[in-house]
Motif scaffolding. Structure first.
Motif, PDB file in Angstrom:
ATOM      1  N   ASP A 108     -19.276  22.913 -33.841  1.00  0.00           N
ATOM      2  CA  ASP A 108     -19.092  23.187 -35.267  1.00  0.00           C
ATOM      3  C   ASP A 108     -20.194  24.025 -35.880  1.00  0.00           C
ATOM      4  O   ASP A 108     -20.432  23.943 -37.091  1.00  0.00           O
ATOM      5  CB  ASP A 108     -18.954  21.874 -36.065  1.00  0.00           C
ATOM      6  N   CYS A 109     -20.866  24.845 -35.078  1.00  0.00           N
ATOM      7  CA  CYS A 109     -21.933  25.679 -35.628  1.00  0.00           C
ATOM      8  C   CYS A 109     -21.345  26.793 -36.476  1.00  0.00           C
ATOM      9  O   CYS A 109     -20.325  27.384 -36.111  1.00  0.00           O
ATOM     10  CB  CYS A 109     -22.774  26.269 -34.496  1.00  0.00           C
ATOM     11  N   ASP A 110     -21.993  27.098 -37.583  1.00  0.00           N
ATOM     12  CA  ASP A 110     -21.537  28.178 -38.450  1.00  0.00           C
ATOM     13  C   ASP A 110     -22.120  29.522 -38.034  1.00  0.00           C
ATOM     14  O   ASP A 110     -21.660  30.561 -38.502  1.00  0.00           O
ATOM     15  CB  ASP A 110     -21.910  27.865 -39.905  1.00  0.00           C
ATOM     16  N   GLY A 111     -23.122  29.500 -37.196  1.00  0.00           N
ATOM     17  CA  GLY A 111     -23.777  30.700 -36.679  1.00  0.00           C
ATOM     18  C   GLY A 111     -24.705  30.197 -35.599  1.00  0.00           C
ATOM     19  O   GLY A 111     -24.243  29.600 -34.615  1.00  0.00           O
ATOM     20  N   ASP A 112     -26.022  30.390 -35.783  1.00  0.00           N
ATOM     21  CA  ASP A 112     -26.976  29.693 -34.923  1.00  0.00           C
ATOM     22  C   ASP A 112     -26.780  28.191 -35.091  1.00  0.00           C
ATOM     23  O   ASP A 112     -26.562  27.711 -36.199  1.00  0.00           O
ATOM     24  CB  ASP A 112     -28.409  30.067 -35.290  1.00  0.00           C
ATOM     25  N   CYS A 113     -26.876  27.463 -33.999  1.00  0.00           N
ATOM     26  CA  CYS A 113     -26.668  26.018 -34.072  1.00  0.00           C
ATOM     27  C   CYS A 113     -27.928  25.323 -34.597  1.00  0.00           C
ATOM     28  O   CYS A 113     -29.028  25.611 -34.134  1.00  0.00           O
ATOM     29  CB  CYS A 113     -26.317  25.462 -32.699  1.00  0.00           C
ATOM     30  N   PRO A 114     -27.761  24.416 -35.549  1.00  0.00           N
ATOM     31  CA  PRO A 114     -28.939  23.700 -36.053  1.00  0.00           C
ATOM     32  C   PRO A 114     -29.532  22.823 -34.958  1.00  0.00           C
ATOM     33  O   PRO A 114     -28.805  22.228 -34.166  1.00  0.00           O
ATOM     34  CB  PRO A 114     -28.394  22.858 -37.212  1.00  0.00           C
ATOM     35  N   VAL A 115     -30.864  22.762 -34.919  1.00  0.00           N
ATOM     36  CA  VAL A 115     -31.546  21.971 -33.888  1.00  0.00           C
ATOM     37  C   VAL A 115     -31.742  20.547 -34.394  1.00  0.00           C
ATOM     38  O   VAL A 115     -32.859  20.054 -34.541  1.00  0.00           O
ATOM     39  CB  VAL A 115     -32.886  22.623 -33.472  1.00  0.00           C
ATOM     40  N   CYS A 116     -30.630  19.902 -34.651  1.00  0.00           N
ATOM     41  CA  CYS A 116     -30.632  18.539 -35.179  1.00  0.00           C
ATOM     42  C   CYS A 116     -29.911  17.635 -34.206  1.00  0.00           C
ATOM     43  O   CYS A 116     -28.799  17.951 -33.789  1.00  0.00           O
ATOM     44  CB  CYS A 116     -29.934  18.496 -36.535  1.00  0.00           C
ATOM     45  N   ASP A 117     -30.544  16.520 -33.873  1.00  0.00           N
ATOM     46  CA  ASP A 117     -29.949  15.610 -32.894  1.00  0.00           C
ATOM     47  C   ASP A 117     -29.788  14.210 -33.470  1.00  0.00           C
ATOM     48  O   ASP A 117     -28.704  13.654 -33.438  1.00  0.00           O
ATOM     49  CB  ASP A 117     -30.820  15.562 -31.639  1.00  0.00           C
ATOM     50  N   GLU A 118     -30.842  13.666 -34.022  1.00  0.00           N
ATOM     51  CA  GLU A 118     -30.782  12.305 -34.549  1.00  0.00           C
ATOM     52  C   GLU A 118     -31.125  12.287 -36.030  1.00  0.00           C
ATOM     53  O   GLU A 118     -32.055  12.953 -36.470  1.00  0.00           O
ATOM     54  CB  GLU A 118     -31.754  11.396 -33.792  1.00  0.00           C
ATOM     55  N   PHE A 119     -30.382  11.485 -36.754  1.00  0.00           N
ATOM     56  CA  PHE A 119     -30.645  11.272 -38.176  1.00  0.00           C
ATOM     57  C   PHE A 119     -31.018   9.803 -38.346  1.00  0.00           C
ATOM     58  O   PHE A 119     -30.209   8.922 -38.064  1.00  0.00           O
ATOM     59  CB  PHE A 119     -29.419  11.624 -39.015  1.00  0.00           C
ATOM     60  N   ASP A 120     -32.251   9.546 -38.765  1.00  0.00           N
ATOM     61  CA  ASP A 120     -32.728   8.170 -38.797  1.00  0.00           C
ATOM     62  C   ASP A 120     -33.081   7.664 -40.188  1.00  0.00           C
ATOM     63  O   ASP A 120     -33.571   6.542 -40.332  1.00  0.00           O
ATOM     64  CB  ASP A 120     -33.934   7.991 -37.851  1.00  0.00           C
ATOM     65  N   SER A 121     -32.840   8.466 -41.202  1.00  0.00           N
ATOM     66  CA  SER A 121     -33.032   8.013 -42.583  1.00  0.00           C
ATOM     67  C   SER A 121     -31.729   8.263 -43.327  1.00  0.00           C
ATOM     68  O   SER A 121     -31.129   9.332 -43.183  1.00  0.00           O
ATOM     69  CB  SER A 121     -34.174   8.777 -43.259  1.00  0.00           C
ATOM     70  N   TRP A 122     -31.336   7.286 -44.146  1.00  0.00           N
ATOM     71  CA  TRP A 122     -30.037   7.356 -44.811  1.00  0.00           C
ATOM     72  C   TRP A 122     -30.166   6.978 -46.278  1.00  0.00           C
ATOM     73  O   TRP A 122     -30.950   6.100 -46.649  1.00  0.00           O
ATOM     74  CB  TRP A 122     -29.045   6.406 -44.126  1.00  0.00           C
ATOM     75  N   GLY A 123     -29.336   7.648 -47.097  1.00  0.00           N
ATOM     76  CA  GLY A 123     -29.243   7.280 -48.494  1.00  0.00           C
ATOM     77  C   GLY A 123     -28.271   6.129 -48.679  1.00  0.00           C
ATOM     78  O   GLY A 123     -27.678   5.627 -47.728  1.00  0.00           O
ATOM     79  N   GLN A 124     -28.097   5.725 -49.927  1.00  0.00           N
ATOM     80  CA  GLN A 124     -27.260   4.568 -50.225  1.00  0.00           C
ATOM     81  C   GLN A 124     -25.779   4.925 -50.300  1.00  0.00           C
ATOM     82  O   GLN A 124     -24.923   4.041 -50.285  1.00  0.00           O
ATOM     83  CB  GLN A 124     -27.703   3.926 -51.548  1.00  0.00           C
ATOM     84  N   GLY A 125     -25.475   6.199 -50.375  1.00  0.00           N
ATOM     85  CA  GLY A 125     -24.085   6.637 -50.412  1.00  0.00           C
ATOM     86  C   GLY A 125     -23.585   6.867 -51.825  1.00  0.00           C
ATOM     87  O   GLY A 125     -24.050   6.240 -52.778  1.00  0.00           O
ATOM     88  N   THR A 126     -22.623   7.789 -51.942  1.00  0.00           N
ATOM     89  CA  THR A 126     -21.987   8.061 -53.226  1.00  0.00           C
ATOM     90  C   THR A 126     -20.489   8.224 -52.992  1.00  0.00           C
ATOM     91  O   THR A 126     -20.067   8.876 -52.036  1.00  0.00           O
ATOM     92  CB  THR A 126     -22.602   9.306 -53.901  1.00  0.00           C
ATOM     93  N   GLN A 127     -19.698   7.615 -53.866  1.00  0.00           N
ATOM     94  CA  GLN A 127     -18.246   7.599 -53.684  1.00  0.00           C
ATOM     95  C   GLN A 127     -17.635   8.908 -54.183  1.00  0.00           C
ATOM     96  O   GLN A 127     -17.940   9.376 -55.283  1.00  0.00           O
ATOM     97  CB  GLN A 127     -17.631   6.426 -54.441  1.00  0.00           C
ATOM     98  N   VAL A 128     -16.753   9.468 -53.371  1.00  0.00           N
ATOM     99  CA  VAL A 128     -15.940  10.616 -53.764  1.00  0.00           C
ATOM    100  C   VAL A 128     -14.489  10.203 -53.632  1.00  0.00           C
ATOM    101  O   VAL A 128     -14.054   9.753 -52.564  1.00  0.00           O
ATOM    102  CB  VAL A 128     -16.237  11.844 -52.883  1.00  0.00           C
ATOM    103  N   THR A 129     -13.745  10.332 -54.726  1.00  0.00           N
ATOM    104  CA  THR A 129     -12.337   9.955 -54.739  1.00  0.00           C
ATOM    105  C   THR A 129     -11.513  11.145 -55.182  1.00  0.00           C
ATOM    106  O   THR A 129     -11.753  11.709 -56.251  1.00  0.00           O
ATOM    107  CB  THR A 129     -12.090   8.772 -55.671  1.00  0.00           C
ATOM    108  N   VAL A 130     -10.547  11.515 -54.365  1.00  0.00           N
ATOM    109  CA  VAL A 130      -9.666  12.655 -54.662  1.00  0.00           C
ATOM    110  C   VAL A 130      -8.240  12.134 -54.739  1.00  0.00           C
ATOM    111  O   VAL A 130      -7.734  11.515 -53.802  1.00  0.00           O
ATOM    112  CB  VAL A 130      -9.779  13.746 -53.586  1.00  0.00           C
ATOM    113  N   SER A 131      -7.595  12.390 -55.865  1.00  0.00           N
ATOM    114  CA  SER A 131      -6.228  11.880 -56.044  1.00  0.00           C
ATOM    115  C   SER A 131      -5.236  13.000 -56.338  1.00  0.00           C
ATOM    116  O   SER A 131      -5.658  14.145 -56.577  1.00  0.00           O
ATOM    117  CB  SER A 131      -6.214  10.858 -57.165  1.00  0.00           C
TER     118      SER A 131
END
Length: 131
Positions: A108-131
Motif C-alpha cells: 500500500d505504498c503511495d510512492g517510497d515505502c514508509p520505514v515504519c514497522d511497529e507502532f507502540d504508542s496509541w491514542g484514546q480513539g475518536t468515533q467517526v460515523t457515516v450514515s
C-alpha cells in the motif's frame, strides 16, 4: 513516553468530509512514524494510513484516493483528511506512533515505502460515523 490526543471525529452523511488531527508529545524519536488505524466491533484493527519522518506514506486500498495523511513534523501533529466518506468508513479511529525501522511494510505504498514497522504508542480513539 509518548502521548497522543486525537480530535476531529463526528457524524457525517455519506459523501461528506471530516479531518482528524492527532497531537503528539514526548520523545520525538518514538514518533517518527505516525499513522491512523480504525476498528469496528467484532473486527480486527485495520491500518488506514501511515507516514514516516521523511513524509513517505502508505494508504490502504479501500481509502486510497479518498483519504490523505499528512504530518507537521515541527509540531508533531498528524492529520487525516477524509473525503467522500462511506458508511463502511464508520469506526473508531486511532492515532498511533512508533520509531522508524530499517524497512517497513512494502504494501500500500503511495510512492517510497514508509520505514515504519511497529507502532507502540496509541491514542484514546475518536468515533467517526457515516450514515
Amino acid at each position: 513516553h509518548v502521548q497522543l490526543v486525537e480530535s476531529g471525529g463526528g457524524s457525517v452523511q455519506a459523501g461528506g468530509s471530516l479531518r482528524l488531527s492527532c497531537a503528539g508529545s514526548g520523545d520525538r524519536a518514538s514518533m517518527l512514524c505516525m499513522g491512523w488505524f480504525r476498528q469496528t466491533p467484532g473486527r480486527e484493527r485495520e491500518k488506514v494510513a501511515i507516514i514516516d519522518g521523511a513524509g513517505a506514506t502508505g494508504t490502504t486500498g479501500s481509502v486510497k484516493g479518498r483519504f490523505t495523511i499528512s504530518k507537521d513534523n515541527t509540531k508533531n501533529i498528524l492529520h487525516l483528511q477524509m473525503n467522500n466518506l462511506k458508511p463502511e468508513d464508520t469506526a473508531i479511529y486511532y492515532c498511533a506512533a512508533g520509531p522508524e525501522s530499517f524497512q517497513g511494510s512494502q504494501e500500500d505504498c503511495d510512492g517510497d515505502c514508509p520505514v515504519c514497522d511497529e507502532f507502540d504508542s496509541w491514542g484514546q480513539g475518536t468515533q467517526v460515523t457515516v450514515s
